[in-house]
Write a protein that holds these residues in place. Structure first.
Motif, PDB file in Angstrom:
ATOM      1  N   LEU A   1       0.874  -1.201   0.001  1.00 23.46           N
ATOM      2  CA  LEU A   1       0.004   0.016  -0.130  1.00 23.46           C
ATOM      3  C   LEU A   1       1.019   1.452  -0.012  1.00 23.46           C
ATOM      4  N   TRP A   2       1.896   1.299   0.979  1.00 19.57           N
ATOM      5  CA  TRP A   2       2.810   2.329   0.817  1.00 19.57           C
ATOM      6  C   TRP A   2       3.550   2.599  -0.364  1.00 19.57           C
ATOM      7  N   SER A   3       3.990   1.653  -0.992  1.00 18.96           N
ATOM      8  CA  SER A   3       4.684   1.673  -2.427  1.00 18.96           C
ATOM      9  C   SER A   3       3.936   1.981  -3.263  1.00 18.96           C
ATOM     10  N   ILE A   4       2.861   1.739  -3.552  1.00 19.40           N
ATOM     11  CA  ILE A   4       1.698   2.154  -4.420  1.00 19.40           C
ATOM     12  C   ILE A   4       1.459   3.654  -4.191  1.00 19.40           C
ATOM     13  N   CYS A   5       1.007   3.940  -2.967  1.00 21.26           N
ATOM     14  CA  CYS A   5       0.744   5.478  -2.707  1.00 21.26           C
ATOM     15  C   CYS A   5       2.092   6.307  -2.943  1.00 21.26           C
ATOM     16  N   TYR A   6       3.212   6.065  -2.536  1.00 18.33           N
ATOM     17  CA  TYR A   6       4.376   6.810  -3.039  1.00 18.33           C
ATOM     18  C   TYR A   6       4.480   6.985  -4.569  1.00 18.33           C
ATOM     19  N   ALA A   7       4.109   5.767  -5.344  1.00 18.70           N
ATOM     20  CA  ALA A   7       4.470   6.027  -6.656  1.00 18.70           C
ATOM     21  C   ALA A   7       3.421   6.656  -7.313  1.00 18.70           C
TER      22      ALA A   7
ATOM     23  N   LYS B   1      -0.968  11.494   4.088  1.00 17.21           N
ATOM     24  CA  LYS B   1      -2.399  11.073   3.586  1.00 17.21           C
ATOM     25  C   LYS B   1      -2.586   9.704   3.492  1.00 17.21           C
ATOM     26  N   ILE B   2      -1.165   9.052   3.408  1.00 16.68           N
ATOM     27  CA  ILE B   2      -1.395   7.290   3.038  1.00 16.68           C
ATOM     28  C   ILE B   2      -2.080   6.826   4.484  1.00 16.68           C
ATOM     29  N   TYR B   3      -2.312   7.417   5.325  1.00 18.80           N
ATOM     30  CA  TYR B   3      -2.999   6.856   6.523  1.00 18.80           C
ATOM     31  C   TYR B   3      -4.334   6.470   6.416  1.00 18.80           C
ATOM     32  N   MET B   4      -4.927   7.749   5.637  1.00 18.23           N
ATOM     33  CA  MET B   4      -6.232   8.008   5.279  1.00 18.23           C
ATOM     34  C   MET B   4      -6.553   6.940   4.276  1.00 18.23           C
ATOM     35  N   VAL B   5      -5.722   6.673   3.241  1.00 18.25           N
ATOM     36  CA  VAL B   5      -5.708   5.613   2.295  1.00 18.25           C
ATOM     37  C   VAL B   5      -5.877   4.090   3.083  1.00 18.25           C
ATOM     38  N   ALA B   6      -5.067   4.114   3.759  1.00 17.10           N
ATOM     39  CA  ALA B   6      -5.020   2.770   4.631  1.00 17.10           C
ATOM     40  C   ALA B   6      -6.372   2.468   5.348  1.00 17.10           C
ATOM     41  N   THR B   7      -6.960   3.675   6.031  1.00 20.52           N
ATOM     42  CA  THR B   7      -8.093   3.426   6.597  1.00 20.52           C
ATOM     43  C   THR B   7      -9.339   3.167   5.711  1.00 20.52           C
ATOM     44  N   LEU B   8      -9.334   3.857   4.674  1.00 22.27           N
ATOM     45  CA  LEU B   8     -10.259   3.744   3.397  1.00 22.27           C
ATOM     46  C   LEU B   8     -10.119   1.982   2.847  1.00 22.27           C
ATOM     47  N   VAL B   9      -9.021   1.684   2.833  1.00 23.27           N
ATOM     48  CA  VAL B   9      -8.878   0.274   2.417  1.00 23.27           C
ATOM     49  C   VAL B   9      -9.330  -0.642   3.568  1.00 23.27           C
ATOM     50  N   GLY B  10      -9.110  -0.323   4.704  1.00 21.64           N
ATOM     51  CA  GLY B  10      -9.404  -1.168   5.896  1.00 21.64           C
ATOM     52  C   GLY B  10     -11.122  -1.178   5.833  1.00 21.64           C
ATOM     53  N   ASP B  11     -11.852  -0.015   5.569  1.00 24.14           N
ATOM     54  CA  ASP B  11     -13.330   0.138   5.451  1.00 24.14           C
ATOM     55  C   ASP B  11     -13.696  -1.041   4.424  1.00 24.14           C
ATOM     56  N   VAL B  12     -13.029  -1.264   3.296  1.00 27.46           N
ATOM     57  CA  VAL B  12     -13.305  -2.258   2.219  1.00 27.46           C
ATOM     58  C   VAL B  12     -13.110  -3.413   2.800  1.00 27.46           C
ATOM     59  N   ILE B  13     -12.007  -3.682   3.395  1.00 27.71           N
ATOM     60  CA  ILE B  13     -11.718  -5.079   3.997  1.00 27.71           C
ATOM     61  C   ILE B  13     -12.802  -5.586   5.115  1.00 27.71           C
TER      62      ILE B  13
ATOM     63  N   LEU C   1      -9.074  12.588  -0.272  1.00 31.77           N
ATOM     64  CA  LEU C   1      -7.710  13.093  -0.205  1.00 31.77           C
ATOM     65  C   LEU C   1      -7.453  14.221  -1.282  1.00 31.77           C
ATOM     66  N   GLU C   2      -8.572  14.628  -1.978  1.00 34.91           N
ATOM     67  CA  GLU C   2      -8.676  15.678  -2.963  1.00 34.91           C
ATOM     68  C   GLU C   2      -7.621  15.536  -3.946  1.00 34.91           C
ATOM     69  N   LEU C   3      -7.667  14.152  -4.543  1.00 34.43           N
ATOM     70  CA  LEU C   3      -6.840  13.858  -5.655  1.00 34.43           C
ATOM     71  C   LEU C   3      -7.682  13.786  -7.093  1.00 34.43           C
ATOM     72  N   SER C   4      -6.894  13.597  -8.107  1.00 33.09           N
ATOM     73  CA  SER C   4      -7.711  13.197  -9.343  1.00 33.09           C
ATOM     74  C   SER C   4      -7.953  11.863  -9.225  1.00 33.09           C
ATOM     75  N   ILE C   5      -9.059  11.280  -9.929  1.00 36.07           N
ATOM     76  CA  ILE C   5      -9.475  10.032  -9.887  1.00 36.07           C
ATOM     77  C   ILE C   5      -8.307   9.057 -10.453  1.00 36.07           C
ATOM     78  N   SER C   6      -7.410   9.659 -11.308  1.00 38.93           N
ATOM     79  CA  SER C   6      -6.326   8.756 -12.032  1.00 38.93           C
ATOM     80  C   SER C   6      -5.388   8.440 -11.069  1.00 38.93           C
ATOM     81  N   GLN C   7      -5.113   9.213 -10.208  1.00 37.21           N
ATOM     82  CA  GLN C   7      -4.031   9.033  -8.702  1.00 37.21           C
ATOM     83  C   GLN C   7      -4.850   8.066  -7.936  1.00 37.21           C
ATOM     84  N   ALA C   8      -6.173   8.160  -7.657  1.00 34.74           N
ATOM     85  CA  ALA C   8      -6.604   7.346  -6.678  1.00 34.74           C
ATOM     86  C   ALA C   8      -6.768   5.694  -7.245  1.00 34.74           C
TER      87      ALA C   8
END
Length: 82
Positions: A33-39, A46-58, A75-82
């Motif tokens: 997850l961290w590698s994908i977000c970093y890329a 904001k990676i912590y927020m992504v981790a929380t959202l992934v956890g909500d899916v799981i 995260l106020e990102l473009s959909i392509s970044q998400a």
């Protein structure tokens, strides 16, 4: 972002199959997850927020098909970044 009562989260975690619990707490999954977000140039804070959202899916609180849209919105990102 969803406001889920802490007890409901704990109850949901307890009801998960063991393999899903392992995936939820997996260090290797966290590293991926961290590698994908970093890329995608997502800032560390904001990676912590992504981790929380992934956890909500799981945990079944968010549908997997809605994850990219949730990440983009929260995260106020473009959909392509998400």
């Amino acid at each position: 972002m969803l406001k889920i009562p802490q007890q409901q989260v704990f109850d949901r975690i307890e009801s998960l199959p063991e393999r899903v619990k392992e995936a939820l707490y997996s260090e290797s999954n966290a590293n991926i997850l961290w590698s994908i977000c970093y890329a995608q140039h997502i800032p560390n804070q904001k990676i912590y927020m992504v981790a929380t959202l992934v956890g909500d899916v799981i945990l079944g609180f968010t549908h997997a098909e809605d994850l990219a849209q949730e990440i983009s919105f929260q995260l106020e990102l473009s959909i392509s970044q998400a």
